[in-house]
Design a protein around this motif. Structure first.
Motif, mmCIF file in Angstrom:
data_model
loop_
_atom_site.group_PDB
_atom_site.id
_atom_site.type_symbol
_atom_site.label_atom_id
_atom_site.label_comp_id
_atom_site.label_asym_id
_atom_site.label_seq_id
_atom_site.Cartn_x
_atom_site.Cartn_y
_atom_site.Cartn_z
ATOM 1 N N ILE A 19 0.937 -1.167 -0.037
ATOM 2 C CA ILE A 19 0.087 0.027 0.044
ATOM 3 C C ILE A 19 0.956 1.216 -0.119
ATOM 4 C CG2 ILE A 19 -1.863 1.308 1.192
ATOM 5 C CD1 ILE A 19 -2.431 -1.508 2.668
ATOM 6 N N ARG A 20 0.693 1.992 -1.115
ATOM 7 C CA ARG A 20 1.801 3.138 -1.158
ATOM 8 C C ARG A 20 0.736 4.409 -0.877
ATOM 9 N NH1 ARG A 20 6.168 2.680 -4.411
ATOM 10 N NH2 ARG A 20 6.025 4.758 -4.290
ATOM 11 N N ILE A 21 1.266 5.463 -0.147
ATOM 12 C CA ILE A 21 0.772 6.696 0.011
ATOM 13 C C ILE A 21 1.947 7.776 -0.498
ATOM 14 C CG2 ILE A 21 0.197 8.472 1.649
ATOM 15 C CD1 ILE A 21 -0.937 5.611 3.077
ATOM 16 N N ASP A 22 1.384 8.338 -1.620
ATOM 17 C CA ASP A 22 2.655 9.079 -2.251
ATOM 18 C C ASP A 22 2.094 10.450 -2.241
ATOM 19 O OD1 ASP A 22 4.381 7.153 -2.847
ATOM 20 O OD2 ASP A 22 3.203 6.682 -4.823
ATOM 21 N N THR A 23 3.189 11.476 -2.417
ATOM 22 C CA THR A 23 2.811 12.796 -2.484
ATOM 23 C C THR A 23 3.630 13.258 -3.574
ATOM 24 O OG1 THR A 23 4.501 13.830 -0.987
ATOM 25 C CG2 THR A 23 2.352 13.381 -0.093
ATOM 26 N N LYS A 24 4.049 14.458 -3.903
ATOM 27 C CA LYS A 24 5.125 14.668 -4.970
ATOM 28 C C LYS A 24 6.484 14.201 -4.691
ATOM 29 C CE LYS A 24 5.681 19.145 -5.711
ATOM 30 N NZ LYS A 24 7.114 19.468 -5.509
ATOM 31 N N ASP A 25 6.927 14.394 -3.607
ATOM 32 C CA ASP A 25 8.282 14.128 -3.374
ATOM 33 C C ASP A 25 8.435 12.859 -2.060
ATOM 34 O OD1 ASP A 25 9.283 16.237 -5.095
ATOM 35 O OD2 ASP A 25 8.864 17.408 -3.427
ATOM 36 N N ASN A 26 7.331 12.539 -1.672
ATOM 37 C CA ASN A 26 7.370 11.770 -0.375
ATOM 38 C C ASN A 26 6.713 10.268 -0.636
ATOM 39 O OD1 ASN A 26 6.712 14.055 2.392
ATOM 40 N ND2 ASN A 26 8.629 13.951 0.929
ATOM 41 N N SER A 27 7.182 9.216 0.036
ATOM 42 C CA SER A 27 6.432 7.992 -0.206
ATOM 43 C C SER A 27 6.338 7.284 1.276
ATOM 44 C CB SER A 27 7.107 6.722 -0.847
ATOM 45 O OG SER A 27 7.025 7.039 -2.163
ATOM 46 N N LEU A 28 5.178 6.975 1.633
ATOM 47 C CA LEU A 28 4.938 6.142 2.682
ATOM 48 C C LEU A 28 4.372 4.655 2.303
ATOM 49 C CD1 LEU A 28 4.395 5.590 6.019
ATOM 50 C CD2 LEU A 28 2.204 7.067 5.785
ATOM 51 N N VAL A 29 5.093 3.714 2.628
ATOM 52 C CA VAL A 29 4.725 2.585 2.078
ATOM 53 C C VAL A 29 4.440 1.228 3.009
ATOM 54 C CG1 VAL A 29 5.450 0.690 0.583
ATOM 55 C CG2 VAL A 29 6.383 3.030 -0.029
ATOM 56 N N PHE A 30 3.509 0.942 2.940
ATOM 57 C CA PHE A 30 3.101 -0.227 3.940
ATOM 58 C C PHE A 30 3.062 -1.701 3.139
ATOM 59 C CE2 PHE A 30 0.979 3.366 5.756
ATOM 60 C CZ PHE A 30 1.501 3.327 7.010
ATOM 61 N N LYS A 31 3.138 -2.801 3.977
ATOM 62 C CA LYS A 31 3.242 -3.955 3.283
ATOM 63 C C LYS A 31 2.233 -4.959 4.213
ATOM 64 C CE LYS A 31 6.099 -8.021 2.189
ATOM 65 N NZ LYS A 31 7.376 -8.317 1.997
ATOM 66 N N VAL A 32 1.318 -5.721 3.800
ATOM 67 C CA VAL A 32 0.552 -6.801 4.495
ATOM 68 C C VAL A 32 1.147 -8.037 4.307
ATOM 69 C CG1 VAL A 32 -1.656 -8.034 4.780
ATOM 70 C CG2 VAL A 32 -1.555 -5.491 3.985
ATOM 71 N N GLN A 33 1.570 -8.504 5.691
ATOM 72 C CA GLN A 33 2.316 -9.897 5.686
ATOM 73 C C GLN A 33 1.590 -10.563 7.004
ATOM 74 O OE1 GLN A 33 6.425 -8.980 5.357
ATOM 75 N NE2 GLN A 33 7.048 -10.998 6.467
ATOM 76 N N ASP A 34 1.350 -11.802 6.743
ATOM 77 C CA ASP A 34 0.566 -12.683 7.562
ATOM 78 C C ASP A 34 -0.641 -11.841 8.405
ATOM 79 O OD1 ASP A 34 2.506 -14.712 7.274
ATOM 80 O OD2 ASP A 34 3.855 -13.697 9.039
ATOM 81 N N GLN A 35 -1.410 -11.288 7.320
ATOM 82 C CA GLN A 35 -2.562 -10.612 7.613
ATOM 83 C C GLN A 35 -2.281 -9.303 8.304
ATOM 84 O OE1 GLN A 35 -5.267 -13.691 8.796
ATOM 85 N NE2 GLN A 35 -6.759 -12.260 8.360
ATOM 86 N N LYS A 36 -0.787 -8.998 8.797
ATOM 87 C CA LYS A 36 -0.648 -7.822 9.677
ATOM 88 C C LYS A 36 -0.035 -6.680 8.642
ATOM 89 C CE LYS A 36 -0.655 -10.336 14.095
ATOM 90 N NZ LYS A 36 0.380 -11.257 14.383
#
Ligand code: GLA
Length: 720
Positions: free
Chosen positions: A23-40
Motif C-alpha cells: 500500500i503506497r501513500i505518495d505525495t510529489k516527493d514523499n512516499s509512505l509504504v506499507f506491506k501486508v504480511q501474515d494479515q498484519k
C-alpha cells in the motif's frame, strides 16, 4: 471555508485482504509504504519518493504500522485497550484498503484493521496532499462488544525510522517567551513531549516538532521530518529509540489521566498528525507546511488580512467612550483598517475593571460604554475603520453573575477547593449546555452588532484538577477529550453562523498555536510579549510550522511593557511586518515624527504584504546562532521578494559577512531597493537602486549596512 475534513470523495480503488499487498501513500516527493504480511500491517518505508523501486529499500525495515499491546510488544504502543470482558490484549489484522480522491490533488487512503477475536475495528486514514508534500493521518476506533471498552493508548499515528542518529527539535516556552527551539540527540529510551493542560495546551510545549536523521538539524540540507498534531487539547509525542537504534514515533492525544471509556458503536476519531519529509532541511519543512496551511490549514488562508490597532497595551482596562473614539480616529488617520477593542468592555453587577471580575457576563458595561458596542461600531464606520472585539467565552470569574447562576458549570473536583488561575475558572465544555452557552455568548454579540468584523478569542487558563459535574462517575476521565471536542464543535458553529467575521486565536499569547484550531481562525497571537527583539525569536520559532499570514505582530510603545527595552520605532515596524501587522499603543501619544514614520510604514506594508502573506519563506541567519538575523519571502513565480535583516547585538570588532540570499531565480536580475526608511531618509545599502543578478546575490551575498545595535533593514527585490 476550506476545512480539511471535506466530504468530497471519488472512489479510486478498493482491495481486501491479500498476502504481500503493498500500500503506497505518495505525495510529489514523499512516499509512505506499507506491506501486508501474515494479515498484519507493516510500515516498509517513509521518506523520499521510492517510485516503484521497492526492491531498493533497505532490508529488514518492516515495522508494525500501529503496534498494539498484547501481541508480544515490549515497546510503547499505539493502541492499548481493555475489552468489555476484561481482556487487555489486542491483535489487529488487515481487512481492506480503500483509496479515494477527496479533493483536487488530495488522495485519501483508508486501511481497515480488525481485532482477530473481538468486534473492535481500527481504521488508519491518510490524506496525502500531493503538491504540498503533507500527509495527514488519524485513526478511527470503534467496537460492538457487549459493554464498554476502555482506551488507554490511542495514537493518531505511528512512524518508524532506521538511521544512525536522531535529532529532535522541539518548540518550548512559557508566557511571554513562546516557541524556543531546543534541539537534542535522542538516546536509547523514551523522550516524551507533552501537555497535560487541556486548554491553552501549547503554553509550555507544542505538538509541532522536527526530527533530523543522521545529523543535527540544518536549515538548507539534511533528512528532516516535520510533524504537527492538530488538536487544541493535551497531546503526547513519544519518541522511543530501542536497542537496535530504531526509532518509533507515536503522536496523539495525551493518554495521561485520560483513558477514554468508549461505548458500543461509538466512533472514536483521533485528531490528525500532519507530517512531511524532505532532504532539504528545516527550511523546506516550513515551506511545505506554510503552503499546505494557506490552502487547507488556516481559515481563508489565500485571502488578505487587515492591519489593525488594538487598545490592550494602549489603555488596558482603563477606557471610556471618549478615549476609544479618539483612538479610533487615530487609527483612521494612520490608515489602519480595523480597531480591536480588547478586554474590559463587559460586566455590570461585577464590572470588568481588572482581571478579578466579570468574565462570563458578556453584556456591555453601561458605565464605561453607555451607548453600547453599537456606538463604537458607528464611530469606526464613520472613520472608515472596521471594528473588532475581544472575548474569552470559555471562562468565568467567581465574581460574576454567571458563576452565581451556574456554579455547576465549572471544571472542579467535588470536596476540593476550586483552583484559580488569573482569578478565573474554566467552564466545562464537555457539557452540551455549556457549549450552547459559549456559542450564544459569541453569537448574541455578533447578531446584536452586525458591524463587528473581527473577534479575538482568548483563553487565559488551563485545566487543573479536572472534574466534570456533567460526566457520570465512570466517565470522568473522558473530560479533557470531551472539552477539546466541545470546543472544536463551538468553533465550527461560530464559523458557520458568521462566515464573514475574521477570528484571531489567542491564549494569553501563544497558548493555542496548533492546527486543530487554526482551520477556524484567520490568525493567531504568538505572544503577549511585544518587545521587538524577543519577538524576532518568538516569530522565528513560530515560522517553523505556521505561515506569516497567520502571525499577528503588533508595534507597541517603548519602554516595552514586558521587557522595558527601548528599541527604535523602525525596528518595531520591521519586526511586525514579517507577518500580519498591527499596532498596540495610543497613536495620540506619539511625536509628530513618530506619527509620520508610522503612517509611511503602514503605507509601505500595504504595498508588500501580499508577498509576505503568500511568499515562500527562506530563513537566512538565525537569531539563535548569530548577532544578526535575516530572512526573506519570495513569491512563487520568483518575481518579487522582501528581505528583512536585524542587528540584535553589537559586538565591537565582529565582522559580519554579506548575507547570501535564497529562493531567487538565478537566471533573473532584480532591482534592489531599500524600503521602509521613513520620510526623507537615504539608504546606505550599497546595492540600493541597482539591478543585480539573482545568482550573484545567492552565491556572493549582499552586504548590509547594519552597524548599530537594533539597526534593521527591509529590502524589496523586483525581477527586472
Ligand atoms: C491575554 C491576551 C492579551 C489581552 C489580555 C486581556 O493576556 O493574550 O492580548 O487580550 O488577555 O486580558
Amino acid at each position: 471555508m476550506k476545512s480539511f475534513f471535506s466530504s468530497f470523495l471519488v472512489l479510486l480503488t478498493v482491495s481486501f485482504a491479500c498476502a504481500g499487498e503493498i500500500i503506497r501513500i505518495d505525495t510529489k516527493d514523499n512516499s509512505l509504504v506499507f506491506k501486508v504480511q501474515d494479515q498484519k500491517l507493516y510500515q516498509l518505508w517513509f521518506g523520499a519518493k521510492t517510485g516503484d523501486k521497492l526492491a531498493a529499500l533497505p532490508q529488514g525495515t518492516a515495522f508494525p504500522a500501529y503496534a498494539t499491546f498484547g501481541t508480544g510488544e515490549v515497546n510503547e504502543v499505539a493502541l492499548r485497550v481493555t475489552h468489555a470482558d476484561g481482556n487487555t490484549s489486542t491483535e489487529l489484522l488487515f481487512e481492506s484498503v480503500i483509496k479515494e480522491e477527496s479533493g483536487p490533488g488530495i488522495v485519501q487512503t483508508r486501511i481497515s484493521l480488525k481485532d482477530s477475536f473481538y468486534p473492535l475495528r481500527v481504521d488508519l486514514v491518510f490524506k496525502a496532499y500531493f503538491a504540498e508534500n503533507i500527509i495527514q493521518q488519524w485513526a478511527e476506533i470503534s467496537h460492538s462488544e457487549d459493554g464498554r471498552v476502555t482506551l488507554y493508548n490511542f495514537a493518531s499515528a505511528q512512524l518508524s525510522f532506521k538511521a544512525t542518529s536522531y535529532w529532535l527539535t522541539q518548540l518550548h516556552g512559557d508566557w511571554g517567551n513562546e516557541m524556543n527551539l531546543k534541539e537534542s540527540r535522542l538516546t536509547e529510551g523514551i523522550k516524551i513531549i507533552d501537555s497535560k493542560l487541556g486548554a491553552r495546551a501549547t503554553m509550555y510545549a507544542t505538538p509541532s516538532f522536527l526530527l533530523s536523521l543522521d545529523a543535527p538539524g540544518a536549515e538548507t540540507q539534511g533528512e528532516t521530518i516535520g510533524a504537527s498534531l492538530a488538536w487544541p487539547g493535551s497531546f503526547q509525542v513519544a519518541l522511543e529509540v530501542n536497542r537496535m537504534q530504531e526509532l518509533r514515533l507515536l503522536a496523539g492525544i495525551n493518554p495521561f489521566a485520560s483513558q477514554y471509556v468508549l461505548d458500543k458503536n461509538e466512533l472514536f476519531k483521533t485528531p490528525a498528525l500532519l507530517y512531511t519529509y524532505t532532504n532539504g532541511g528545516r527550511g523546506q519543512v516550513s515551506r511545505n507546511f506554510h503552503r499546505w496551511a494557506r490552502k487547507y490549514g488556516i481559515r481563508d488562508g489565500e485571502k488578505s488580512r487587515m492591519t489593525l490597532l488594538n487598545n490592550w497595551e494602549a489603555t488596558y482596562f482603563d477606557f471610556n467612550e471618549e478615549k476609544l473614539a479618539r483612538i479610533i480616529r487615530d487609527a483612521a488617520s494612520l490608515d489602519l483598517e480595523l480597531f480591536l477593542l480588547d478586554d474590559g468592555w463587559f460586566g455590570n453587577k461585577y464590572p470588568r475593571n481588572n482581571d478579578q471580575a466579570g468574565l462570563g457576563d458578556w453584556q456591555v458595561n453601561k458605565k464605561k460604554l453607555p451607548n453600547g458596542i453599537g456606538f463604537l461600531v458607528k464611530e469606526s464606520q464613520k472613520n472608515n475603520v472596521r471594528f473588532g472585539i475581544w472575548i474569552e467565552p470559555e471562562m468565568v470569574n467567581p465574581q460574576s453573575e454567571l458563576y452565581e447562576n451556574h456554579p455547576e458549570w465549572v471544571i472542579a473536583q467535588p470536596h476540593r477547593p476550586p483552583i484559580l488561575f488569573r482569578n478565573q475558572l474554566i467552564l466545562d465544555l464537555a457539557n452540551p449546555e455549556v457549549q450552547q452557552f459559549v456559542f450564544n455568548a459569541v453569537d448574541d454579540l455578533l447578531r446584536a452588532n452586525p458591524g463587528i468584523a473581527y473577534v479575538k478569542w482568548d483563553c487565559n487558563r488551563f485545566i487543573q484538577n479536572g472534574g466534570s459535574n456533567y460526566l457520570p462517575a465512570d466517565k470522568q476521565s473522558n473530560l479533557q477529550i470531551g472539552y477539546a471536542r466541545g470546543l472544536l464543535s463551538v468553533y465550527e458553529k461560530v464559523n458557520k453562523a458568521h462566515p464573514g467575521v475574521q477570528l484571531m486565536l489567542c491564549s494569553g499569547g501563544g497558548g493555542r498555536m496548533e492546527y486543530g484550531s487554526l482551520p477556524y481562525f484567520h490568525e493567531y497571537w504568538p505572544s503577549d510579549n511585544t518587545d521587538a527583539i524577543q519577538r524576532i525569536f518568538i516569530q522565528w520559532g513560530g515560522s517553523m510550522f505556521f505561515p506569516a499570514i497567520a502571525s499577528c505582530n503588533h508595534v507597541s510603545t517603548v519602554p516595552n511593557h514586558q521587557t522595558r527595552r527601548v528599541t527604535p520605532l523602525k525596528l518595531r515596524f520591521d519586526v511586525a511586518m514579517m507577518g500580519k501587522m498591527g499596532m498596540d499603543l495610543q497613536p495620540g501619544q506619539m511625536s509628530a515624527e513618530e506619527f509620520a514614520f508610522s503612517k509611511s510604514a503602514i503605507a509601505t506594508y500595504k504595498e508588500i504584504r501580499e508577498v509576505i502573506f503568500r511568499g515562500d519563506l527562506y530563513r537566512l541567519e538565525s537569531p539563535c546562532e548569530s548577532n544578526r538575523a535575516s530572512l526573506m519571502y519570495v513569491t512563487e513565480d520568483k518575481t518579487r521578494a522582501i528581505f528583512f535583516g536585524f542587528l540584535l547585538h553589537r559586538k565591537v570588532g565582529e565582522f559580519l559577512p554579506g548575507v547570501k540570499l535564497q529562493g531567487l531565480d538565478p537566471e533573473k536580475s532584480y532591482l534592489v531597493k531599500e524600503i521602509n526608511m521613513g520620510p526623507g531618509k537615504n539608504s546606505y545599502l550599497s546595492t540600493h537602486g541597482k539591478v543585480v543578478n539573482g545568482s550573484l546575490m545567492m552565491t556572493s551575498g549582499i552586504s548590509l549596512p547594519l552597524n548599530n545595535e537594533y539597526d534593521s533593514i527591509v529590502i524589496e527585490l523586483t525581477a527586472h
